[in-house]
Every structure is written in C-alpha cells, then in structure tokens.
Design a protein around this motif. Structure first.
Motif, PDB file in Angstrom:
ATOM      1  N   ASN A 404      -2.428  -4.921   1.625  1.00 23.37           N
ATOM      2  CA  ASN A 404      -3.475  -3.880   2.219  1.00 23.37           C
ATOM      3  C   ASN A 404      -3.572  -3.971   3.834  1.00 23.37           C
ATOM      4  O   ASN A 404      -3.702  -2.998   4.136  1.00 23.37           O
ATOM      5  N   THR A 405      -3.350  -4.914   4.158  1.00 23.41           N
ATOM      6  CA  THR A 405      -3.401  -4.971   5.842  1.00 23.41           C
ATOM      7  C   THR A 405      -2.023  -4.350   6.373  1.00 23.41           C
ATOM      8  O   THR A 405      -2.248  -3.466   7.319  1.00 23.41           O
ATOM      9  N   ILE A 406      -0.810  -4.725   5.864  1.00 21.21           N
ATOM     10  CA  ILE A 406       0.230  -4.051   6.107  1.00 21.21           C
ATOM     11  C   ILE A 406       0.282  -2.421   6.157  1.00 21.21           C
ATOM     12  O   ILE A 406       0.674  -1.922   7.103  1.00 21.21           O
ATOM     13  N   SER A 407      -0.208  -2.214   4.997  1.00 24.57           N
ATOM     14  CA  SER A 407      -0.302  -0.637   4.481  1.00 24.57           C
ATOM     15  C   SER A 407      -1.481  -0.056   5.156  1.00 24.57           C
ATOM     16  O   SER A 407      -1.481   1.358   5.136  1.00 24.57           O
ATOM     17  N   LYS A 408      -2.313  -0.489   5.932  1.00 27.13           N
ATOM     18  CA  LYS A 408      -3.381   0.075   6.502  1.00 27.13           C
ATOM     19  C   LYS A 408      -3.428  -0.124   8.069  1.00 27.13           C
ATOM     20  O   LYS A 408      -3.206   0.466   8.899  1.00 27.13           O
TER      21      LYS A 408
END
Length: 449
Positions: A404-408
């Motif tokens: 979630n952190t990488i993709s956001k």
C-alpha cells in the motif's frame, strides 16, 4: 526505496508496541462484560460495537441501512458507525493500532490486509467461518484472494464484494463522431484523439493523476503489454519495468493534456467521476463502484460500461482489483457481537442490498444470482469477463506489507512527475521495481523465519 524499507521495519516494531498499548487502551465496543487486554475477549454478544467504514461518504447511506436492519434483528446490539474516507482509512487504522482505540469491526480490503495483519491487529477468522451459517456460501475465489492478500496463513477478512475495472464511454458522443466501441486499445486511443476539441472544452478521456493513480496506470500498462504475471519466473523480480510495460506507460501518460483536461493531474476517483458525469468527456476508466453515479447523472441511454480493452494479440489482460471485506480487530472486547454483525452483513439479503447500491459483484453466492445483477450491464459484463476465459488477471502483491505504501505514498507523486514530463516512464518504473523487489525479498525472508 529507503523510506519504504524503514516503514516496513517500523511496522514490525509496531507489533510489540501495539501489544503493550492495547493492555491499557479502552476497547471501542466494551459492554462491561469482557476482560479485554491485547487479545480482547468474546464478551457477552450484547451491547455496543464500533464499525469503521473504509469508504465513508461513498458508502455511508447503504451501510446505515444494513446497520438498521441488523439492529432490528438484534435489538440487544447497537452499532456505532464511523465513516472514514478511503484515502485516510489506512493511516487512521495504523495510528489506532499503535495508540489504541481500534474499532470492533472495520473494512479490510485486500490492499490493506497484509499491513494490518503484520501488526498483529486482526483476528484470524477461519474457525469462525467454518462454524458459521456462511460456510460454503461465499465466493471461494474472493475468500482465497483475501487469504492470499493477508499472507496466505490465515483469513483475516470476510469478503463483501469484488470490483472490476470498467471502461465507461459516452455512447451518444461516439455515435455522433461515428466511432467504433472502444473494445481494443487501438480503438481507445483513436477515440480519445477524435473526441478532443480543447477549444470547446471537449476531451476524449479523463486520466487519474491524484490519489489512486498507480492501480489505474498499472491496468493500462499490463493491458497493452500483454504481460500476464507481476513477477518473473524466479518470483523475485517484478515485471513492472519490463520494456513492454515502459513503452505502454509512455503512450498512456502522453494522453495527459493532449486529450485530457489539465485538472486531471490532481484527480482522485471522486473528482474524476464528477468531472466525467458533468462534462463533455468521452471515456473514463474506473470500476463498477461508480456505475450508479453515472446512471443518476446521464441516464442509462448515454453511456455504457464495458470490460477493459483487449490488446493487439486479441487477449484482455488486467490487474486484479482488490476484494473488499470486513475484519474483526483482535483488541475487541465484544467479538461475539462483532462477528454477528459480519455474518449478518454478508448474508444473502444484506450482501445483495449492499452490492446493488455499490454496483459491485456480491460475495454471497446466492446474492450473486439476484435479478439486479443481470440488469446492471457493467456488473453483468464484468462477471462474464472474469469467468468466460477471455480475461487474464495479473495478481498484484497485496500480501506485501509495504504494498500500500509503495503503490500510494511512495509513487503517486512520481507518477504526477511523469505526466508533467519531469520524470521518464522508465525511471518511474525502475524506482518502483527496486522497491517491490526489496519488499518481496524481505517478505520471503520473513516467511522462512
């Protein structure tokens, strides 16, 4: 990349911190019957429970209907509803995990399951489901998707619905321009160009440049490149920066300001949907969730929602849309009542009611047979595309705690740079690939340990 790795390490230490804090935190659904503690307790099955909606505002009305039905059927249980915007939900839960004050029940979709589970915040639900009236009645693919997203060892969320990417297009504008339905990527690009007249504020497409942009960009990339796996054969290196995906993203990002409004740079899904519904824009990529908004704004005669375009090889490839669900937080002091709510919300009648409003595919197999599913054309077409063999799904790695952190947070600002021409598509995807490969390596090491 370093910031992403640091977050992963902080998440691991948060497990211990959360356990200590939970000993003194007052649990949200306490009816005075349980002992609480970091493991919570079953409680009496009566009293108050707290429910956090992970798509507050958008789904508030329908959830309040479900809650009213539940309270009528269970008069000794009261549900306190809190609606939280989807863009703020993860950070709010993460803060509550570390500082106390988690709800009893909360929305836990595939994209968030691993992160919450890694912090030891979620109750495993396999045994409860096995003894439940829901046993054998839920879509097995959705159940497995959520189990895989949580790391594969346990089920941490009961599915409520499945979404799917949809290409919405204005049938009236296409007819006037004598354009074919955009069933292929070539027809999509041709239509986007022909329907654009910037001087008249007419555009062929609206692109998502703000919150949630990465998933849509990945869908366009893999859809055009035809690559069918997120990882290479070794399972250690991602394919996001494969040269075919780089070329696909270059072509897709070049649409910005050429055939799209300049305001698209900051579009989240609500702004994008509202813009399409009120303006003179030919096409919109979103998902089943916005179908009812389009019906209200345009009526059923001026648009269609069809599955994503097929590639040059005649095959449709798309990335997986996260399955949404309900999780039971481990710190709850009233797990029995909380589980009753989850069971009720995913029963045939309530699951059907919820998904008819949301325009998504029900998780309850009996609800999926209801008449409204076949009447809502995008839902019907999406369900068919996912089951008739015409579509290959690239499974995104929701199981990675850092996904979630990488993709956001880590890459949405960089994607805006790509749209503005300040960063190359290759540099953007190479950066993302480096983060993903490191996260995959860390995850595999944790699994071995």
């Amino acid at each position: 990349m370093k910031s992403s790795i640091r977050r992963s390490r902080r998440a691991a230490t948060a497990v211990a911190l959360g356990s200590v804090l939970a000993l003194t935190a007052t649990a949200c659904g306490d009816d005075g019957s349980g002992s609480g503690g970091d493991k919570g307790s079953e409680g009496s099955g009566k009293g108050k429970i707290v429910f956090w909606d992970n798509n507050g505002g958008v789904r508030t009305d329908i959830w309040k209907q479900v809650i009213a039905d539940f309270e009528k059927a269970n008069p000794d249980i009261k549900v306190e509803y809190t609606g939280i915007a989807s863009t703020e939900y993860q950070s709010k839960v993460d803060t509550a995990i570390q500082g106390g004050g988690l709800p009893d029940v909360g929305g836990v979709g595939a994209a968030m399951a691993a992160g919450f589970a890694a912090q030891n915040a979620l109750e495993p639900l396999d045994d409860r489901l096995g003894k439940s009236s829901l046993k054998g009645k839920l879509n097995e693919a959705m159940v497995e998707s959520l189990k895989s997203a949580g790391g594969g060892d346990a089920l941490y969320s009961i599915p409520t619905s499945a979404n799917n990417g949809v290409l919405y297009y204005r049938t009236d504008l296409f007819k006037a321009a004598k354009l074919d339905e955009p069933t292929t990527w070539d027809k999509f690009y041709a239509a986007a160009e022909k329907l654009t007249n910037a001087k008249k504020n007419e555009f062929g497409y609206t692109i998502r440049g703000g919150a949630g942009s990465i998933a849509q960009a990945l869908d366009a990339m893999y859809g055009q490149s035809g690559i069918t796996s997120f990882w290479d054969a070794s399972g250690e290196k991602t394919t996001v920066n494969d040269p075919k995906n780089v070329a696909a993203l270059e072509k897709y990002a070049a649409l910005y300001k050429k055939v799209t409004p300049a305001a698209d740079l900051n579009n989240d899904f609500t702004k994008m949907v509202a813009q399409w519904d009120s303006g003179k824009i030919g096409m919109l990529n979103h998902n089943l969730g916005s179908y009812q908004d389009h019906v209200k704004a345009l009526g059923v005669d001026k648009f269609r929602g069809i599955p994503q375009p097929v590639g040059s090889a005649g095959k449709r490839v798309q990335v997986s849309n996260p399955v949404d669900g309900l999780g039971l937080f481990k710190s709850s002091k009233n797990k029995e009542a909380a589980w009753k709510f989850i069971e009720f919300a995913t029963s045939k009648a309530e699951n059907s009611k919820f998904n008819e409003s949301a325009g998504q595919v029900p998780s309850n197999n009996e609800a999926a047979k209801d008449a409204w599913v076949s009447k809502a054309e995008p839902t019907k077409l999406a369900a068919a595309a996912l089951t008739d063999g015409s579509t290959t799904i690239v499974q995104l790695p929701y199981y990675l705690p850092d996904w979630n952190t990488i993709s956001k947070a880590d890459n949405e600002p960089n994607f805006q740079k790509v749209l503005l021409g300040k960063m190359s598509a290759k540099d953007f995807l190479d950066t993302m690939a480096e983060q993903l490969n490191k996260a995959q390596e860390e995850w595999k090491q944790q699994k071995k340990g």
